[in-house]
Enzyme design. Structure first.
Site, PDB file in Angstrom:
ATOM      1  N   GLY A 194       0.832  -1.191   0.000  1.00 43.65           N
ATOM      2  CA  GLY A 194       0.000   0.000   0.000  1.00 43.65           C
ATOM      3  C   GLY A 194       0.868   1.243   0.000  1.00 43.65           C
ATOM      4  O   GLY A 194       2.051   1.193   0.323  1.00 43.65           O
ATOM      5  N   GLY A 195       0.266   2.352  -0.387  1.00 47.53           N
ATOM      6  CA  GLY A 195       0.976   3.630  -0.333  1.00 47.53           C
ATOM      7  C   GLY A 195       1.523   4.071  -1.674  1.00 47.53           C
ATOM      8  O   GLY A 195       1.337   3.410  -2.700  1.00 47.53           O
ATOM      9  N   GLY A 254       6.915  -3.371   5.019  1.00 54.67           N
ATOM     10  CA  GLY A 254       6.926  -3.010   6.438  1.00 54.67           C
ATOM     11  C   GLY A 254       7.268  -1.572   6.725  1.00 54.67           C
ATOM     12  O   GLY A 254       6.485  -0.677   6.408  1.00 54.67           O
ATOM     13  N   CYS A 307       5.620   9.615  -0.378  1.00 58.09           N
ATOM     14  CA  CYS A 307       4.213   9.255  -0.145  1.00 58.09           C
ATOM     15  C   CYS A 307       3.280  10.114  -0.987  1.00 58.09           C
ATOM     16  O   CYS A 307       2.102  10.253  -0.677  1.00 58.09           O
ATOM     17  CB  CYS A 307       3.838   9.356   1.328  1.00 58.09           C
ATOM     18  SG  CYS A 307       4.986   8.505   2.386  1.00 58.09           S
ATOM     19  N   ALA A 316      10.344   1.672   7.221  1.00 57.28           N
ATOM     20  CA  ALA A 316      11.654   2.238   6.884  1.00 57.28           C
ATOM     21  C   ALA A 316      11.919   3.425   7.797  1.00 57.28           C
ATOM     22  O   ALA A 316      11.116   4.365   7.845  1.00 57.28           O
ATOM     23  CB  ALA A 316      11.687   2.678   5.420  1.00 57.28           C
ATOM     24  N   GLY A 337       4.464   0.735   4.878  1.00 56.98           N
ATOM     25  CA  GLY A 337       3.778   0.281   3.674  1.00 56.98           C
ATOM     26  C   GLY A 337       3.747  -1.229   3.732  1.00 56.98           C
ATOM     27  O   GLY A 337       4.782  -1.865   3.899  1.00 56.98           O
ATOM     28  N   TYR A 369      11.537   6.150  -0.826  1.00 55.13           N
ATOM     29  CA  TYR A 369      12.964   5.983  -1.107  1.00 55.13           C
ATOM     30  C   TYR A 369      13.568   5.058  -0.056  1.00 55.13           C
ATOM     31  O   TYR A 369      13.239   5.140   1.121  1.00 55.13           O
ATOM     32  CB  TYR A 369      13.655   7.349  -1.048  1.00 55.13           C
ATOM     33  CG  TYR A 369      15.168   7.275  -0.957  1.00 55.13           C
ATOM     34  CD1 TYR A 369      15.937   7.082  -2.097  1.00 55.13           C
ATOM     35  CD2 TYR A 369      15.815   7.386   0.268  1.00 55.13           C
ATOM     36  CE1 TYR A 369      17.326   6.992  -2.013  1.00 55.13           C
ATOM     37  CE2 TYR A 369      17.202   7.304   0.362  1.00 55.13           C
ATOM     38  CZ  TYR A 369      17.944   7.101  -0.782  1.00 55.13           C
ATOM     39  OH  TYR A 369      19.306   7.014  -0.693  1.00 55.13           O
ATOM     40  N   HIS A 370      14.429   4.156  -0.495  1.00 56.21           N
ATOM     41  CA  HIS A 370      15.264   3.392   0.423  1.00 56.21           C
ATOM     42  C   HIS A 370      16.713   3.610   0.011  1.00 56.21           C
ATOM     43  O   HIS A 370      17.007   3.723  -1.180  1.00 56.21           O
ATOM     44  CB  HIS A 370      14.961   1.890   0.354  1.00 56.21           C
ATOM     45  CG  HIS A 370      13.551   1.539   0.699  1.00 56.21           C
ATOM     46  ND1 HIS A 370      12.968   1.857   1.896  1.00 56.21           N
ATOM     47  CD2 HIS A 370      12.602   0.892  -0.008  1.00 56.21           C
ATOM     48  CE1 HIS A 370      11.735   1.416   1.916  1.00 56.21           C
ATOM     49  NE2 HIS A 370      11.476   0.834   0.771  1.00 56.21           N
TER      50      HIS A 370
END
Lengths: 78, 234
Positions: B86-87, B165, B183, B167, B154, B91-92
């Protein structure tokens, strides 16, 4: 059997309302119990609703973008 | 059920610390673990990982929230993936602690909202250790410090088993966040290093966060070597 099975939004806890984000099957499709039917989203969570019974997906009631509450009718399986 | 019985029901949960790993491989690992968990072949499992720079777009997302041309992403070595959580866009990257619980929510009261709240609460409790007041904003899941976001959530749930999960920005390159509307919103992000003036090692923050999550989820985490779990993931 001509009794239709109703696909309803399961109890997802404290969640008040979800949005239908995607149908994974089309009207007319033959489906097996447990198949992924549609995705709904609430609070950044995607939840996959499964087919409660085998049969044919005869009617989609809540379409992509529609909102639904607990126990609301989403679709019918014949 | 009497409350004193609950402690005897604390679940043992596997913790897999992956260190640094690229997004696509860990995504495949998540899917594999998700299938195994849904089939009852493994117990609840929590992945912690630091990703190479990547943008992921969730089900509610749009490439319109990428604010720079593809060439810039390429220069920075940032890949873009569409994912089923979802969402919107997130960025990671290096300096961000990512936590992926692959858990059966039927053991957590079958409540999507409670699950998100517990994820957020772990971060809020951890921030309190540093004297930082983290909070929620109604309608905008995640953890916020004032008006700035420090942790994103998310989640994807199938057969009541979770993947994706949380971040948490520990010491991130905030310029990378400037390339998107996180987001889908024109918001500012923050990072633990910015708030404390110190750069903490991710492993240390991971240990602290998981310790905060244990009572919330009624877990007892047991660390395992991720090596064998990577088998079959190509």
């Amino acid at each position: 059997m001509d009794e239709r099975t109703e696909v309803r939004l399961p109890d997802l806890g404290e969640v008040e309302e979800v949005t239908v984000t995607a149908w994974l099957r089309q009207e007319g499709d033959t489906i097996e119990e447990g198949d992924d039917l549609l995705e709904v989203e609430t609070e950044k969570t995607t939840f996959v609703v499964e087919a409660p019974q085998s049969g044919r997906l005869v009617r989609i009631v809540k379409k992509q973008g529609d909102r639904a509450r607990r126990d609301e009718l989403l679709a019918e399986i014949d | 059920m009497s409350s004193w019985l609950r402690s005897t029901e604390t679940r043992i949960v596997t913790h897999l610390p992956l260190g640094r790993a690229d997004y696509a491989s860990v995504y495949l690992l998540q899917r594999q673990l998700h299938d195994l968990r849904a089939a009852g072949k493994i117990r609840d499992t929590v992945i912690t990982v630091e990703h190479d720079p990547v943008l992921t777009i969730g089900r509610a997302g749009s490439v319109a929230n990428i604010l720079v041309p593809p060439e810039v992403l390429e220069q920075e070595g940032i890949t873009v993936y569409e994912v089923e959580r979802g969402g919107d866009i997130t960025y990671h990257g290096p300096g961000q602690l990512v936590v992926y619980p692959i858990i059966d929510l039927r053991d957590q009261g079958r409540d999507l909202r409670r699950y998100i709240r517990n994820l957020e609460q772990g971060v809020i409790d951890l921030l309190a250790e540093f004297g930082i007041k983290g909070g929620r904003r109604p309608g905008f899941p995640g953890v916020w410090v004032g008006v700035r976001k420090i942790a994103s959530v998310g989640v994807y749930v199938k057969h009541w088993v979770t993947r994706h999960g949380l971040a948490f920005n520990v010491a991130v390159n905030r310029a990378h966040f400037g390339m998107i509307n996180p987001c889908g919103l024109p918001i500012e992000v923050t990072s633990l290093d910015e708030l404390t003036g110190e750069v903490y090692p991710l492993e240390e923050i991971a240990r602290s966060l998981l310790a905060r999550m244990e009572p919330l989820f009624e877990w007892r985490l047991v660390e395992e070597d991720p090596g064998p779990y990577w088998k079959g993931v190509e």
